[in-house]
Design a protein around this motif. Structure first.
Motif, PDB file in Angstrom:
ATOM      1  N   SER A 164       3.380 -27.839 -11.116  1.00 43.65           N
ATOM      2  CA  SER A 164       4.027 -28.641 -12.377  1.00 43.65           C
ATOM      3  C   SER A 164       3.329 -28.554 -13.170  1.00 43.65           C
ATOM      4  CB  SER A 164       4.920 -29.738 -12.433  1.00 43.65           C
ATOM      5  OG  SER A 164       4.052 -30.729 -12.469  1.00 43.65           O
ATOM      6  N   MET A 165       3.686 -28.608 -14.809  1.00 43.15           N
ATOM      7  CA  MET A 165       2.263 -28.592 -16.460  1.00 43.15           C
ATOM      8  C   MET A 165       3.545 -29.259 -17.265  1.00 43.15           C
ATOM      9  SD  MET A 165       0.227 -25.120 -16.173  1.00 43.15           S
ATOM     10  CE  MET A 165      -0.922 -25.781 -16.849  1.00 43.15           C
ATOM     11  N   GLN A 166       2.635 -30.152 -17.848  1.00 38.38           N
ATOM     12  CA  GLN A 166       3.580 -30.523 -18.556  1.00 38.38           C
ATOM     13  C   GLN A 166       3.173 -30.374 -20.955  1.00 38.38           C
ATOM     14  OE1 GLN A 166       3.309 -33.967 -21.015  1.00 38.38           O
ATOM     15  NE2 GLN A 166       5.292 -33.242 -22.418  1.00 38.38           N
ATOM     16  N   ARG A 167       2.035 -30.792 -20.956  1.00 43.27           N
ATOM     17  CA  ARG A 167       0.737 -30.480 -21.871  1.00 43.27           C
ATOM     18  C   ARG A 167       0.490 -29.198 -22.072  1.00 43.27           C
ATOM     19  NH1 ARG A 167      -2.747 -35.823 -20.057  1.00 43.27           N
ATOM     20  NH2 ARG A 167      -2.591 -34.632 -18.114  1.00 43.27           N
ATOM     21  N   PRO A 168       0.766 -28.484 -20.996  1.00 41.98           N
ATOM     22  CA  PRO A 168      -0.455 -27.161 -21.356  1.00 41.98           C
ATOM     23  C   PRO A 168       0.598 -26.413 -22.256  1.00 41.98           C
ATOM     24  CG  PRO A 168      -1.418 -27.951 -19.794  1.00 41.98           C
ATOM     25  CD  PRO A 168      -0.130 -29.292 -20.113  1.00 41.98           C
ATOM     26  N   PHE A 169       1.856 -27.290 -22.097  1.00 43.66           N
ATOM     27  CA  PHE A 169       2.553 -26.217 -22.588  1.00 43.66           C
ATOM     28  C   PHE A 169       3.506 -26.576 -24.290  1.00 43.66           C
ATOM     29  CE2 PHE A 169       4.045 -25.014 -18.274  1.00 43.66           C
ATOM     30  CZ  PHE A 169       4.480 -23.570 -18.492  1.00 43.66           C
ATOM     31  N   VAL A 170       3.110 -27.890 -24.120  1.00 35.08           N
ATOM     32  CA  VAL A 170       3.439 -28.628 -25.794  1.00 35.08           C
ATOM     33  C   VAL A 170       2.424 -28.199 -26.551  1.00 35.08           C
ATOM     34  CG1 VAL A 170       2.972 -30.772 -27.040  1.00 35.08           C
ATOM     35  CG2 VAL A 170       4.392 -30.950 -24.559  1.00 35.08           C
ATOM     36  N   TYR A 171       0.727 -28.001 -25.968  1.00 31.90           N
ATOM     37  CA  TYR A 171       0.305 -27.051 -26.565  1.00 31.90           C
ATOM     38  C   TYR A 171       0.762 -25.755 -26.767  1.00 31.90           C
ATOM     39  CZ  TYR A 171      -4.047 -25.488 -28.247  1.00 31.90           C
ATOM     40  OH  TYR A 171      -5.777 -25.096 -29.396  1.00 31.90           O
ATOM     41  N   ASN A 172       1.274 -25.585 -26.391  1.00 32.62           N
ATOM     42  CA  ASN A 172       1.526 -23.870 -26.388  1.00 32.62           C
ATOM     43  C   ASN A 172       2.529 -23.064 -25.198  1.00 32.62           C
ATOM     44  OD1 ASN A 172       1.179 -20.427 -26.633  1.00 32.62           O
ATOM     45  ND2 ASN A 172      -0.787 -20.530 -26.404  1.00 32.62           N
ATOM     46  N   PRO A 173       3.402 -23.043 -25.417  1.00 27.19           N
ATOM     47  CA  PRO A 173       3.978 -22.581 -24.513  1.00 27.19           C
ATOM     48  C   PRO A 173       4.108 -21.073 -24.217  1.00 27.19           C
ATOM     49  CG  PRO A 173       5.438 -22.707 -26.747  1.00 27.19           C
ATOM     50  CD  PRO A 173       3.925 -23.024 -27.389  1.00 27.19           C
ATOM     51  N   THR A 174       3.620 -20.297 -25.075  1.00 25.08           N
ATOM     52  CA  THR A 174       3.366 -19.181 -23.827  1.00 25.08           C
ATOM     53  C   THR A 174       1.888 -18.700 -23.763  1.00 25.08           C
ATOM     54  OG1 THR A 174       2.236 -18.192 -26.340  1.00 25.08           O
ATOM     55  CG2 THR A 174       4.399 -18.395 -26.845  1.00 25.08           C
ATOM     56  N   PHE A 175       1.046 -19.334 -23.093  1.00 27.95           N
ATOM     57  CA  PHE A 175      -0.354 -19.762 -22.785  1.00 27.95           C
ATOM     58  C   PHE A 175       0.047 -18.767 -21.006  1.00 27.95           C
ATOM     59  CE2 PHE A 175       1.583 -22.939 -20.786  1.00 27.95           C
ATOM     60  CZ  PHE A 175       0.212 -22.919 -19.169  1.00 27.95           C
ATOM     61  N   LEU A 176       1.319 -18.939 -20.385  1.00 29.65           N
ATOM     62  CA  LEU A 176       1.164 -18.083 -19.456  1.00 29.65           C
ATOM     63  C   LEU A 176       1.365 -16.380 -19.299  1.00 29.65           C
ATOM     64  CD1 LEU A 176       3.513 -20.147 -16.343  1.00 29.65           C
ATOM     65  CD2 LEU A 176       1.171 -20.039 -16.713  1.00 29.65           C
ATOM     66  N   SER A 177       1.915 -16.129 -20.475  1.00 33.77           N
ATOM     67  CA  SER A 177       1.882 -14.162 -20.296  1.00 33.77           C
ATOM     68  C   SER A 177       0.147 -14.613 -20.761  1.00 33.77           C
ATOM     69  CB  SER A 177       2.628 -14.124 -21.579  1.00 33.77           C
ATOM     70  OG  SER A 177       3.721 -13.546 -21.954  1.00 33.77           O
ATOM     71  N   GLU A 178      -0.266 -14.995 -21.135  1.00 31.41           N
ATOM     72  CA  GLU A 178      -1.932 -14.227 -21.907  1.00 31.41           C
ATOM     73  C   GLU A 178      -2.581 -14.680 -20.366  1.00 31.41           C
ATOM     74  OE1 GLU A 178      -3.050 -17.649 -24.796  1.00 31.41           O
ATOM     75  OE2 GLU A 178      -1.572 -16.708 -26.235  1.00 31.41           O
ATOM     76  N   TRP A 179      -2.753 -16.180 -19.651  1.00 30.53           N
ATOM     77  CA  TRP A 179      -3.206 -15.456 -18.049  1.00 30.53           C
ATOM     78  C   TRP A 179      -3.437 -14.269 -17.385  1.00 30.53           C
ATOM     79  CZ3 TRP A 179      -2.637 -21.448 -15.545  1.00 30.53           C
ATOM     80  CH2 TRP A 179      -3.758 -22.073 -16.690  1.00 30.53           C
ATOM     81  N   LYS A 180      -1.321 -13.923 -17.546  1.00 31.91           N
ATOM     82  CA  LYS A 180      -1.068 -12.658 -16.858  1.00 31.91           C
ATOM     83  C   LYS A 180      -1.896 -11.526 -17.400  1.00 31.91           C
ATOM     84  CE  LYS A 180       3.049 -10.576 -14.050  1.00 31.91           C
ATOM     85  NZ  LYS A 180       4.318 -10.981 -15.102  1.00 31.91           N
ATOM     86  N   LYS A 181      -2.096 -11.912 -18.283  1.00 40.79           N
ATOM     87  CA  LYS A 181      -2.039 -10.202 -19.107  1.00 40.79           C
ATOM     88  C   LYS A 181      -3.996 -10.141 -18.928  1.00 40.79           C
ATOM     89  CE  LYS A 181      -3.008  -7.990 -23.836  1.00 40.79           C
ATOM     90  NZ  LYS A 181      -2.887  -7.999 -25.710  1.00 40.79           N
TER      91      LYS A 181
END
Length: 332
Positions: free
Chosen positions: A287-304
């Protein structure tokens, strides 16, 4: 090899990734009686960007709780309408969403600030009844599950804690008795609703056997999944923290000894570290909380990109200021 973007099973759900978004506070909760547009936008961005499962910010069971000014309320008149729209947003992207429910101050049956040891049987039944009514409302609002936050510093964590609970009746004493109130609640919710029941509980790094027994008992009596945390989470995981392995080790052990999904509660914020952890341990969900507060779309960047690390500085201002917004972003 496991990867955070594996399509995987989480109980009855098919997830798009192993990353669980955990909520905390919701500062933008209402305007003129309605959820603010920012709330719906946040959930839309989360659900469209490769998160596996969303757990909401705190939904308070009682309107005058310690944290009611910083949380949603199950009792506000437009709850059903607004949250049905919110769950529909998540489901449009095939992302399941759980509602996190808890309370800190026990004010029931006309009494204020009741301590664990002063609860009467009538008080216990009232609390359980209030949770059950809330669970039915959540089901009608389209939620896939309920997270019973019986950890951190919420009231039910004190019922479980032997240092807090000194009762001499069937709700005190042994670990099984201290869990009885929660176990009865789980069984009732599962009997009358289709909700997946997740339990978020504190682990004791000084007594792994008790933590393991809590997990076993919750699984035995109906919990569909577990999330492990600590009383001081999330500020426990500061940018200078050297003790993150305390939670990792016990989560690894519990994950290998129960047959329900187990979520590691925080502590990691880069793709490489997460993939290394899930491949060298029994842990499958993070689980993650604070990274999503900073940027809710970061997982798509990681996947790409096939790699990535959150730019969240772990300053904890989003925690201390009881907001759902990043102050570092606001200052940029």
């Amino acid at each position: 090899m496991k990867d955070i973007f594996d399509k995987c099973d989480f109980g009855e759900f098919k997830l798009k990734s192993r990353i669980i978004r955990t909520g905390l506070w919701e500062s933008q909760n209402r305007q003129h009686g309605y959820l603010k547009p920012e709330v719906f936008l946040r959930y839309e961005r989360l659900s469209k960007n490769n998160v596996g499962l969303i757990i909401t910010e705190l939904i308070s069971l009682y309107p005058h709780d310690k944290f009611s000014d910083y949380s949603h309320s199950i009792n506000y008149p437009l709850f059903m309408k607004d949250f049905k729209y919110l769950t529909d947003i998540c489901h449009e992207s095939d992302v399941p969403v759980f509602a996190q429910v808890a309370f800190a101050n026990c004010n029931v049956n006309g009494k204020q600030m009741i301590g664990v040891n002063d609860l009467t049987l009538e008080d216990i039944r009232q609390i359980q009844s209030d949770y059950i009514i809330a669970a039915r409302s959540l089901s009608f609002a389209g939620f896939d599950g309920i997270q019973l936050n019986i950890g951190n510093n919420y009231f039910l964590s004190k019922v479980i804690d032997a240092k807090e609970n000194r009762r001499s009746d069937k709700y005190g004493g042994s670990l099984g008795n201290r869990l009885r109130m929660v176990i009865e609640l789980i069984q009732a919710i599962k009997k009358i609703t289709p909700l997946h029941v997740n339990c978020r509980f504190n682990v004791n790094p000084h007594d792994e056997e008790e933590s393991l027994e809590i997990a076993r008992l919750l699984e035995k009596y109906g919990a569909d999944s577990l999330q492990l945390t600590k009383p001081s989470s999330p500020q426990f995981f500061s940018k200078d923290c050297k003790e993150e392995n305390i939670l990792f080790d016990i989560t690894d052990r519990i994950s290998g000894e129960v047959d329900v999904p187990v979520i590691l509660g925080g502590g990691l914020s880069d793709m490489k570290s997460i993939n290394d952890l899930i491949n060298k341990s029994e842990i499958s969900f993070v689980s993650m909380q604070r990274p999503f507060v900073y940027n809710p779309t970061f997982l798509s960047e990681w996947k790409k990109n096939g790699e990535g690390a959150s730019l969240c500085s772990k300053c904890n201002n989003c925690y201390w200021k009881k907001t759902s917004t990043c102050h570092m972003v606001a200052e940029e």
